[in-house]
Design an enzyme around this catalytic site. Structure first.
Site, PDB file in Angstrom:
ATOM      1  N   ASN A 214       0.922  -1.370   0.135  1.00  0.00           N
ATOM      2  CA  ASN A 214       0.014   0.096  -0.080  1.00  0.00           C
ATOM      3  C   ASN A 214       0.987   1.293   0.000  1.00  0.00           C
ATOM      4  O   ASN A 214       2.254   0.938   0.034  1.00  0.00           O
ATOM      5  CB  ASN A 214      -1.002  -0.088   1.260  1.00  0.00           C
ATOM      6  CG  ASN A 214      -0.206  -0.177   2.281  1.00  0.00           C
ATOM      7  OD1 ASN A 214       0.868   0.460   2.766  1.00  0.00           O
ATOM      8  ND2 ASN A 214      -0.831  -0.572   3.393  1.00  0.00           N
ATOM      9  N   GLU A 217       3.446   1.452   2.845  1.00  0.00           N
ATOM     10  CA  GLU A 217       4.648   0.362   2.877  1.00  0.00           C
ATOM     11  C   GLU A 217       5.393   0.761   1.595  1.00  0.00           C
ATOM     12  O   GLU A 217       6.600   0.542   1.815  1.00  0.00           O
ATOM     13  CB  GLU A 217       3.766  -0.912   2.706  1.00  0.00           C
ATOM     14  CG  GLU A 217       3.098  -1.412   3.825  1.00  0.00           C
ATOM     15  CD  GLU A 217       2.024  -2.524   3.379  1.00  0.00           C
ATOM     16  OE1 GLU A 217       1.789  -3.345   4.216  1.00  0.00           O
ATOM     17  OE2 GLU A 217       1.775  -2.855   2.147  1.00  0.00           O
ATOM     18  N   ASP A 284      -6.036  -8.592   1.150  1.00  0.00           N
ATOM     19  CA  ASP A 284      -5.938  -9.822   0.981  1.00  0.00           C
ATOM     20  C   ASP A 284      -6.877 -10.121  -0.222  1.00  0.00           C
ATOM     21  O   ASP A 284      -6.473 -11.000  -1.199  1.00  0.00           O
ATOM     22  CB  ASP A 284      -6.795 -10.602   2.088  1.00  0.00           C
ATOM     23  CG  ASP A 284      -5.910 -10.536   3.553  1.00  0.00           C
ATOM     24  OD1 ASP A 284      -4.637 -10.352   3.192  1.00  0.00           O
ATOM     25  OD2 ASP A 284      -6.469 -10.831   4.517  1.00  0.00           O
TER      26      ASP A 284
END
Length: 379
Positions: A214, A217, A284
């Site tokens: 993301n 990150e 996920d």
């Protein structure tokens, strides 16, 4: 009605053809499996022992979490899944095995560790808000014997799979030894490796097929602040060069997603959401849809667009049905979607808060203004 970008609508016929192949694809998920527990209740008073709310528990929901949630998403998107991970020798580990078997995923790839508990995240929710989260975990790296067992389980499952996901929650499974074993195995079987990363392990992800950080990150791993379009592009290029990945897909919340590939211009996929709740499991969903699309032979730009579509499709998890205080959500078994019973809906928004796939949005807080999925909006 959702305003769907024309550039994405033009791709939909090709995407649907590719998505029809999902049922022929199998994905192996390696990573930190866990159990997600939701405790639902009401607060009527403050504890006399400390200035904290007293939650009167009404019911409890237990779901596959972490890497096991990725497995669940693959299955609900129509694919087949295998999982390799570690659970403790405890009732929570047994429950994870049972939940996997319930969605017809074999649990033989789960290694039982006797020296630590199964990872469990428990969320207490009252009046549509999370009151507290309680984590049971031991994040020490696993010893050489467990790593060897994990690699052996991967070797057993790989011949039957078309893509490999590394779902890293930094709970001990993903290590240098494991990644060094996975790369040659995947190369030998000619299957892609997709990684949902954690920043402390950035140095482990070199030479993978797709990395899906993301924005936060990507910023941390690239070592630069990401505040605008130019810095997003800079971070993507840094990660491509630094880790020698084939592709980097940066997920940007309300700003959509951007796909980077060596020698190709960035490919941006905008969001169409009026309001997006960042909730458990969003990453996920991205990695599950991306892996299935890659396994189905889609080009990476189409695979990333398939993520955009599937991220807004109901995964049939039932969490909104459990959470709705008015009984306004019900499962449609034929369409595999949780639909809104508009006559009962009060527009409270709890379904939007708990949905792990962002499949339910709320445009206003008026009754009847909820829509369930992009699929319904496109009809």
């Amino acid at each position: 009605m959702v305003a769907v970008p024309r550039s994405l609508i033009d791709r939909i016929p090709r995407l649907l053809q590719g998505m029809e192949r999902f049922s022929q694809c199998a994905v192996l998920v390696v990573g930190d499996v866990m159990l997600d527990v939701f405790i639902w209740g009401h607060v009527r008073r403050i504890s006399p022992e400390a200035p904290v709310p007293v939650v009167e528990v009404r019911h409890e929901t237990r779901l596959l979490g972490g890497a096991a949630n990725v497995v669940h998403n693959i299955v609900t998107l129509g694919g087949r899944a295998h999982v390799v991970g570690v659970v403790g020798n405890d009732p929570f580990g047994t429950e994870i095995r049972s939940l996997l078997e319930h969605v017809q995923v074999p649990s033989c790839g789960l290694i039982t560790a006797s020296d630590r508990p199964t990872t469990v995240k428990t969320r207490v929710i009252a009046h549509h808000q999370q009151v507290v989260r309680v984590d049971r975990e031991d994040v020490r790296p696993y010893d050489a014997q467990v790593v060897k067992a994990l690699v052996a389980a991967v070797e057993t499952a790989l011949p039957e799979t078309n893509a490999l996901i590394v779902s890293d929650y930094a709970k001990g499974v993903v290590s240098r030894e494991l990644m060094d074993a996975l790369r040659p195995l995947a190369h030998a079987h000619k299957i892609p490796i997709l990684v949902d990363p954690k920043v402390p392990h950035a140095h482990l992800y070199h030479h993978v097929t797709v990395l899906t950080p993301n924005t936060q990150e990507a910023s941390a791993m690239a070592g630069i602040p990401v505040t605008d379009e130019a810095s997003v592009e800079a971070a993507g290029q840094i990660l491509l060069e630094k880790l020698q990945c084939r592709h980097v897909l940066i997920t940007r919340g309300p700003d959509g997603m951007t796909l980077f590939g060596a020698g190709t211009p960035p490919f941006h996929i905008p969001t169409v959401a009026q309001k997006v709740f960042d909730v458990t499991g969003a990453g996920d969903t991205v990695i599950a849809a991306m892996a299935l699309a890659a396994a189905a032979g889609m080009e990476m730009q189409d695979a990333a667009t398939a993520v955009w579509v599937n991220e807004r499709l109901c995964s049939f998890c039932g969490l909104c049905v459990e959470a709705c205080p008015y009984g306004a959500r019900e499962m449609n078994e034929d369409r595999r979607v949780a639909e809104v019973v508009y006559a009962l809906c009060r527009g409270c928004g709890v379904c939007a808060v708990v949905c792990p796939n962002k499949a339910t949005k709320q445009k206003t807080f008026e009754p009847g203004q909820l829509f369930a999925t992009l699929e319904m909006a496109l009809r």
